[in-house]
Design a protein around this motif. Structure first.
Motif: not given
Length: 426
Positions: A101, A105, A245, A365-366, A368-369, A372
């Motif tokens: 994340q 970002w 996710s 960013r999303r 990246g989530l 993760t």
């Protein structure tokens, strides 16, 4: 008629005021321009997909080559214990999960290409440390630094940036095929290369693959053209992002658990030696891809990836639950094909759906989530799979994983109607 008007009319060249003849117009008809433009966009999208697929595949090939032989080759390092070796294996996934994340970002602010280059450079430096390691702590540090190159989400975000929504499932599939191909190549090459190069040599290979990836990323324009998208009905709602996710967490947890528990079962119960496992994986993966591509073309054209999610998890459930019963080779091959089909559909369809519902703003960013949870799932699947293998055996572990997939598929069947109200953008 007044004389001055007649005089003026005599001087007018009426040929200059005739309406233009469409047949003599130098401009191409719109019907001819549009197919040419679409072909150009398709070519550009495929070029980006091939580049990103090669970058990710090279990086994953370096990792996959080490997995089957690490526990054996690391025994000779000072400070080796099963726990330290397990930590060396798992710390890569842990640092990957922690940094996906933040890297996403950064890519939203710095751009995708600089962050991809940074991640591959960290992966290469970590490979150098691991190759030179003379103790387990040094090897763990090298593996942890390799994991700091958390670029999976950034690469998916770039792939989404430069492709049209209806083409994304196919583009994500091309990237997924590259990862699958690197996995299959590692199954065939890992042991011979380990005997030739040793553990240090394998880590030097990861460095070489990372440098090749950097060279490929440098071919990507600094500011590639982005596809302009309209708002999706689900954009701004974080619940669909979390749902996807959690889905990718389960997908990769089950995948890791499968490859922890299935190989011993193939050897002990089915009498299939480790050197012959590729004969099962390669044909079934290839067949699943042949089935998957036309399906993805269809759902991509309709922007209806969300309708695949429940059924793909149900396919995983059926194949996992029946695997212990597949003693005959054709049955075993059919079940593995169904598993790979469900896995590949989810692996390609979920990122395409996520990129569409998040829109262009904040996509890194999303993504990246999402990545993760992907790496956390792989980490947890390995830990749980090893524990279940030692306590209840392969058959029970696979049946349990199948039951969880079945429950999740049923839940998705209810939730997708609420969170993904339409398959169209705008």
């Amino acid at each position: 008629m007044p004389s001055f008007v007649a005089c003026r009319l005599d001087r007018v060249d009426f040929r200059a005021h005739r309406p233009p003849d469409p047949s003599r117009s130098p401009a191409l008809p719109v019907a001819q321009e549009l197919p040419s433009r679409v072909r150009s966009e398709s070519t550009r999208e495929l070029r980006y997909a091939a580049t990103l697929s090669a970058v990710i595949a090279l990086r994953m090939l370096g990792l996959f080559l080490i997995l089957p032989v690490f526990m054996i080759l690391a025994v000779d390092l000072p400070g080796f214990t099963p726990q330290s070796a397990g930590l060396a294996m798992g710390v890569y996934g842990l640092t990957q999960a922690l940094l996906q994340q933040p890297f996403g970002w950064l890519s939203d602010r710095w751009g995708r290409r600089p962050v991809l280059l940074l991640g591959l450079a960290l992966f290469a430096v970590g490979g150098v440390l691991a190759a030179l390691a003379e103790s387990m702590p040094a090897l763990i540090a090298g593996r942890a630094l390799q994991g700091c190159g958390a670029i999976a989400g950034v690469a998916m975000a770039l792939a989404a940036d430069v492709t049209r929504p209806q083409r994304r499932p196919l583009i994500m599939a091309i990237i997924g095929i590259g990862i699958g191909g690197s996995f299959l190549a590692s199954m065939a090459l890992s042991v011979p290369l380990a005997m030739l190069l040793g553990l240090g040599g394998l880590f030097w290979l990861t460095v070489a693959f990372a440098l090749a990836g950097i060279a490929l990323v440098l071919t990507v324009p600094r500011s590639p053209p982005r596809v302009v998208e309209e708002q999706d009905a689900a954009q701004g709602n974080s619940l669909p992002v979390w749902l996807l996710s959690l889905s990718v967490f389960l997908l990769h947890a089950v995948m890791t658990l499968l490859f922890v528990t299935l190989p011993p079962m193939l050897v002990d119960d089915f009498g299939l030696g480790l050197s012959a496992h590729w004969k099962l994986y390669v044909p079934t993966m290839f067949l699943s891809v042949l089935i998957m591509l036309p399906v993805l073309r269809r759902v991509g054209a309709n922007l209806s990836e969300h309708r695949l999610l429940p059924w793909a998890f149900i396919a995983l459930a059926g194949s996992l639950g029946l695997l212990p019963l597949g003693a005959e080779w054709p049955v075993l091959g059919a079940l593995i094909t169904v598993y790979f089909l469900g896995f590949n559909l989810l692996e390609a369809g979920m990122p395409a759906l996520l990129s569409r519902i998040t829109g262009s703003r904040g996509r890194g960013r999303r993504m990246g989530l999402y990545s993760t949870f992907q790496f956390l799932g792989a980490f947890c699947g390995g830990v749980v799979g090893g524990s279940l293998l030692g306590s209840v055996g392969s058959a029970t572990a696979l049946a349990g994983a199948g039951a969880v997939c079945l429950a999740w598929g049923a839940l998705l069947r209810l939730l997708t109607k609420r969170f993904f109200l339409t398959g169209a953008v705008g």
